[in-house]
Each structure stands twice: as C-alpha cells, then as structure tokens.
Design a protein around this motif. Sequence first.
Motif, PDB file in Angstrom:
ATOM      1  N   PHE A  24     -16.804   9.753   3.305  1.00 31.81           N
ATOM      2  CA  PHE A  24     -16.039   9.860   2.055  1.00 31.81           C
ATOM      3  C   PHE A  24     -15.861   8.457   1.468  1.00 31.81           C
ATOM      4  O   PHE A  24     -16.029   7.451   2.162  1.00 31.81           O
ATOM      5  N   TRP A  25     -15.555   8.421   0.191  1.00 37.22           N
ATOM      6  CA  TRP A  25     -15.233   7.161  -0.470  1.00 37.22           C
ATOM      7  C   TRP A  25     -13.728   7.020  -0.528  1.00 37.22           C
ATOM      8  O   TRP A  25     -13.019   7.979  -0.817  1.00 37.22           O
ATOM      9  N   VAL A  26     -13.258   5.792  -0.286  1.00 35.30           N
ATOM     10  CA  VAL A  26     -11.861   5.500  -0.581  1.00 35.30           C
ATOM     11  C   VAL A  26     -11.881   4.185  -1.351  1.00 35.30           C
ATOM     12  O   VAL A  26     -12.392   3.185  -0.856  1.00 35.30           O
ATOM     13  N   ALA A  27     -11.369   4.209  -2.572  1.00 37.25           N
ATOM     14  CA  ALA A  27     -11.471   3.059  -3.491  1.00 37.25           C
ATOM     15  C   ALA A  27     -12.900   2.533  -3.472  1.00 37.25           C
ATOM     16  O   ALA A  27     -13.844   3.290  -3.683  1.00 37.25           O
ATOM     17  N   ASN A  28     -13.054   1.248  -3.132  1.00 38.68           N
ATOM     18  CA  ASN A  28     -14.382   0.640  -3.180  1.00 38.68           C
ATOM     19  C   ASN A  28     -15.152   0.751  -1.863  1.00 38.68           C
ATOM     20  O   ASN A  28     -16.166   0.105  -1.687  1.00 38.68           O
ATOM     21  N   ARG A  60      -3.853   2.221  -0.992  1.00 39.48           N
ATOM     22  CA  ARG A  60      -2.704   1.983  -1.866  1.00 39.48           C
ATOM     23  C   ARG A  60      -1.940   0.730  -1.446  1.00 39.48           C
ATOM     24  O   ARG A  60      -1.294   0.070  -2.234  1.00 39.48           O
ATOM     25  N   PHE A  61      -2.002   0.443  -0.150  1.00 41.70           N
ATOM     26  CA  PHE A  61      -1.214  -0.666   0.409  1.00 41.70           C
ATOM     27  C   PHE A  61      -1.866  -2.021   0.155  1.00 41.70           C
ATOM     28  O   PHE A  61      -1.189  -2.995  -0.131  1.00 41.70           O
ATOM     29  N   LEU A  62      -3.193  -2.071   0.275  1.00 34.18           N
ATOM     30  CA  LEU A  62      -3.893  -3.344   0.139  1.00 34.18           C
ATOM     31  C   LEU A  62      -4.327  -3.562  -1.310  1.00 34.18           C
ATOM     32  O   LEU A  62      -4.697  -2.601  -1.987  1.00 34.18           O
ATOM     33  N   PRO A  63      -4.289  -4.790  -1.800  1.00 31.86           N
ATOM     34  CA  PRO A  63      -4.732  -5.046  -3.165  1.00 31.86           C
ATOM     35  C   PRO A  63      -6.187  -4.610  -3.355  1.00 31.86           C
ATOM     36  O   PRO A  63      -6.568  -4.113  -4.418  1.00 31.86           O
ATOM     37  N   LYS A  64      -7.004  -4.797  -2.300  1.00 35.45           N
ATOM     38  CA  LYS A  64      -8.408  -4.390  -2.351  1.00 35.45           C
ATOM     39  C   LYS A  64      -8.828  -4.190  -0.903  1.00 35.45           C
ATOM     40  O   LYS A  64      -8.451  -4.979  -0.031  1.00 35.45           O
ATOM     41  N   LEU A  65      -9.595  -3.139  -0.629  1.00 37.28           N
ATOM     42  CA  LEU A  65     -10.047  -2.943   0.749  1.00 37.28           C
ATOM     43  C   LEU A  65     -11.002  -4.083   1.116  1.00 37.28           C
ATOM     44  O   LEU A  65     -11.839  -4.488   0.304  1.00 37.28           O
ATOM     45  N   HIS A 261      12.639 -13.127  -1.854  1.00 38.18           N
ATOM     46  CA  HIS A 261      11.897 -12.961  -3.107  1.00 38.18           C
ATOM     47  C   HIS A 261      12.250 -11.673  -3.850  1.00 38.18           C
ATOM     48  O   HIS A 261      11.448 -11.166  -4.625  1.00 38.18           O
ATOM     49  N   GLN A 262      13.442 -11.140  -3.612  1.00 36.81           N
ATOM     50  CA  GLN A 262      13.923  -9.912  -4.280  1.00 36.81           C
ATOM     51  C   GLN A 262      12.841  -8.833  -4.323  1.00 36.81           C
ATOM     52  O   GLN A 262      12.590  -8.220  -5.365  1.00 36.81           O
ATOM     53  N   ASN A 263      12.150  -8.642  -3.205  1.00 34.01           N
ATOM     54  CA  ASN A 263      11.139  -7.596  -3.073  1.00 34.01           C
ATOM     55  C   ASN A 263       9.921  -7.779  -3.978  1.00 34.01           C
ATOM     56  O   ASN A 263       9.090  -6.888  -4.071  1.00 34.01           O
ATOM     57  N   GLN A 264       9.827  -8.936  -4.644  1.00 33.52           N
ATOM     58  CA  GLN A 264       8.642  -9.185  -5.467  1.00 33.52           C
ATOM     59  C   GLN A 264       7.498  -9.715  -4.601  1.00 33.52           C
ATOM     60  O   GLN A 264       6.366  -9.838  -5.048  1.00 33.52           O
ATOM     61  N   ARG A 265       7.831 -10.087  -3.366  1.00 34.63           N
ATOM     62  CA  ARG A 265       6.838 -10.622  -2.449  1.00 34.63           C
ATOM     63  C   ARG A 265       7.184 -10.090  -1.068  1.00 34.63           C
ATOM     64  O   ARG A 265       8.345  -9.979  -0.711  1.00 34.63           O
ATOM     65  N   SER A 266       6.132  -9.730  -0.304  1.00 34.58           N
ATOM     66  CA  SER A 266       6.413  -9.232   1.039  1.00 34.58           C
ATOM     67  C   SER A 266       5.360  -9.755   2.002  1.00 34.58           C
ATOM     68  O   SER A 266       4.473 -10.527   1.619  1.00 34.58           O
ATOM     69  N   LEU A 267       5.479  -9.339   3.256  1.00 28.66           N
ATOM     70  CA  LEU A 267       4.592  -9.860   4.301  1.00 28.66           C
ATOM     71  C   LEU A 267       3.115  -9.654   3.973  1.00 28.66           C
ATOM     72  O   LEU A 267       2.300 -10.538   4.203  1.00 28.66           O
ATOM     73  N   ILE A 268       2.771  -8.508   3.411  1.00 24.78           N
ATOM     74  CA  ILE A 268       1.348  -8.262   3.146  1.00 24.78           C
ATOM     75  C   ILE A 268       0.810  -9.262   2.107  1.00 24.78           C
ATOM     76  O   ILE A 268      -0.340  -9.710   2.204  1.00 24.78           O
ATOM     77  N   ASP A 269       1.655  -9.658   1.138  1.00 24.58           N
ATOM     78  CA  ASP A 269       1.202 -10.647   0.156  1.00 24.58           C
ATOM     79  C   ASP A 269       0.911 -11.986   0.826  1.00 24.58           C
ATOM     80  O   ASP A 269      -0.066 -12.662   0.502  1.00 24.58           O
ATOM     81  N   VAL A 270       1.773 -12.352   1.768  1.00 25.61           N
ATOM     82  CA  VAL A 270       1.583 -13.609   2.491  1.00 25.61           C
ATOM     83  C   VAL A 270       0.313 -13.537   3.345  1.00 25.61           C
ATOM     84  O   VAL A 270      -0.509 -14.459   3.344  1.00 25.61           O
TER      85      VAL A 270
END
Length: 439
Positions: A24-28, A60-65, A261-270
């Motif tokens: 199956f395809w998921v995103a890219n 949905r969680f990752l900016p890009k697979l 960061h008032q939830n504008q940044r989280s561990l996954i972003d880092v």
Amino acid sequence: LVASSYHALLDNPVLLTKPDTAGFWVANTRVTLAVLDLNGTSRAADFKRELEADMAAVARFLPKLPVDHYTFLAMVGDFRWAGDILFSGKPSIGGIIKVARSLGSQGFGALEHNTSSLYYLGDFGSGERMPAELRVEKQLLDAAVHEFMHVITPLGLHAPAIHDFDYINPTMSQHLWLYEGVTEYFAQLIRYQGGRLTQQEYLDVMRGKLAQGEKFPNDKFSFTEMSRNVLDKPYKDAYMHVYDRGAVMAWLIDAQIRGTHQNQRSLIDVIMALHRQYGPDRPFEEAGFFDAFCEVAKTPGLREFFAKHVEGREPLPYSEALKLVGLEYSAQGSEIKAINPLDAGKNDLKVKVTNLGMTRVVKKVGPEEWAGLQLGDEVAMQDLVAARDAASESTMKLPVTRSRTRVVLEVPVKTETVARAHYLSVANEALWTAFSTRP
Ligand SMILES: [Zn+2]
C-alpha cells in the motif's frame, strides 16, 4: 543479488518463500509486506489492514516519511500446540514446562533496518481464552511502529560507535535513551495521536512504563553508564529499561520542550532538526551530543535534566515535567473502581484460580452472593478486567462461561476506592488536548 558491503548485506534481510504479500501507499512511501507462516495460513491481507492504519498515523506525525519504500518481513512460527496446552482449561505442569522450555529459546522479536524490518512472531491458535496480547496481529503491531521509527534514530541519528560498528570488539554508545527510549516513546505517542490507542489505553501504557522504570537500579548506576556498558553484567540485566524508563525520560523531555515553547515546538521537531543536521551518513559526537541536543531544543533547564537524571542518578521529576502537558502525577493516588465480584473477600463465594491465573472458576456460592454468579461459572481474567474498566455507575456486563455456553451477566456495580502507585490524571484539559493532537 549483490551487496556493496558487509554492512549493506546485514541491512537487507531476504525472505525467500512462496509469496504471501500485500502493499500500500502511505503519503510518499510505498510499503510492502511479506509473510511466511509456517502452518500455511495466509496473513498478508490481515496484516495490511492493521499496518495501513498504523502507518497512516506515522505519516500524520512526521513532517515527511524518511524513506520512499519500506518492507515489513514477518515469519510466523506454529505454536498452536503451546496455545492448546496453555489455554485449554487444565494445563498440566509437564505441559507448562514443555511450553516454557520451547518458547524460552525461540527468540521472538523484531529487528530494524534502513528500509525494512524483520519480525519473528508466534501463532498460538485462536482459543477463546487466549489473552488478546498473544494474537499474531497484536504481536506485529506492538513492534511495527517502533521498528519503523528506528529509521529516524538510530539509523538516521547516531554516534560513531554505531556508524562504524565494530562487529568483533563493539563499543557501545551512551545514548540508548535516544535510540530506544525516544523511539518507543514516539511509537506510543503516534498510536495515541493517530487514534489507535484511547486516552485511557495510552495513560495505562505510560503509567506501566513509569512503574516498571522505577525498578531501574538508579542507586547503582545511571542510564548512560548502563548504556555504555550494556554488554556486561550487571548493566545488561537493566537493558530492558530502555523501553520503559527510557521512554518515560523522552516523555519528560518532550514535556519540557512543549512547556517552554507553548506547544509550538516538541520533541519530534527537535529530533527532525537534528536528523537533518546529521543524517544517516554523518554521526554526531558521542560526548558532545547532550549539548548539541540542547542547542537545538532551546529549552532552559534541559541540560541540567540530562546531567542529573540521565547521566546522573537522581530520581526522575515526574510531577514537575508532566504538569507541562496537563497531567497530574502522584506517587500514591487512588481511584474509584467497580468491586471485583469474584473477590471472595467482597462477595459471598469461593473461586479457584486456573489456567495459569487467567481464569476464575466459581466453586461455592453463599446466600449473600450479590453478582448473580453460579456454581461452575468460569470467568476469563481479561473479560473481568475489561468489564470493570467499562462498568457504568450502575451495571457491569460480565461475560461468563456457564455449562459451556457464553452468557453475559448484568452485574450490579458496587464501588470501592483503590490505591494506585504512580497515578496519572488529566488536570489541565487545554494542555492535555494540545499534547494529544499533532498540530
Ligand atoms: Zn528498538
């Protein structure tokens, strides 16, 4: 097939069998899965349905697979004979010993690679009394998101000791909190944010990790000391704590980043910023990584957190950190719960524990019995737990096997207040909602 190096050879497992595949395809990303079931059951279609939902949550969680193709390879061993012994109602001691001997040496588990992961699962049959955890699909799903997330770390973010792994004299990195802790933390968060776990299930999982992680021998060595020496005793006995205490550490780190960061940044972003900065071909510096991490995280107090609680031996500051995602932690809490109608101390009956503790059989019923149970009734523990959790204020629907027929009793609910260690509850709805949804 040609591999460019020994490393490449190890990174590309091959499953050679009669095809049972799906894709199956998921995103890219194109996902392929292939299954070898030793008793011949075709499973790829079932696995696909479940994996597709989990992989959608990952996307949905990752900016890009991080990969454009990915393969799940699974082998399913035939352990229906063991399922028959364990879940048949009256397992003999000899049977249990035989099962324990055989399963102990099987090496069930999973291993991650750059564009695939490999699973060895067990088919324990489909007996009605089999715990849900042992279903083959459940075994796969418990590992799949975790193994996939290893593409990010350690495969795409790691120390030189992993980059140029010395297969003869391995040196171990101190950053297991990152490789396994962060990975396992993300695996649970992804499934929660993606609707694959309910809030209650997620909090139960994390509470379990917190309780289990408390057994880490913090007075003897720290998490980084354990990681560096994980091949030797006594450190290696604590390895499994990477999945509980390590994941909880990642939770507390995430909470601090979100709080600042008032939830504008989280561990996954880092982690993704570091993944871009380093990547699969450029290892970070082992000793300087905590500083490099904190430079990207821009979270006051985080370097001290690592020094005290990851490199050091101080207890983890649960209350302080979890407050930042809207949770209240108490070392000893209490909750109101429906009374267990099979508890001989709280109901007028006698029960016998059978089936390795998984079944209760009613052996005697007195005049004060209040739940509607009868002599000979059999109750599976998993049904009892589910019924108590789902009980409304007035009734509990309890499935019972009565003269070989399954009936559902409408049990009147009586409540009690029970103590719970490491109690977690939602105290700030806005913060908790922000944590629970991926922006
Ligand atoms: Zn892992």
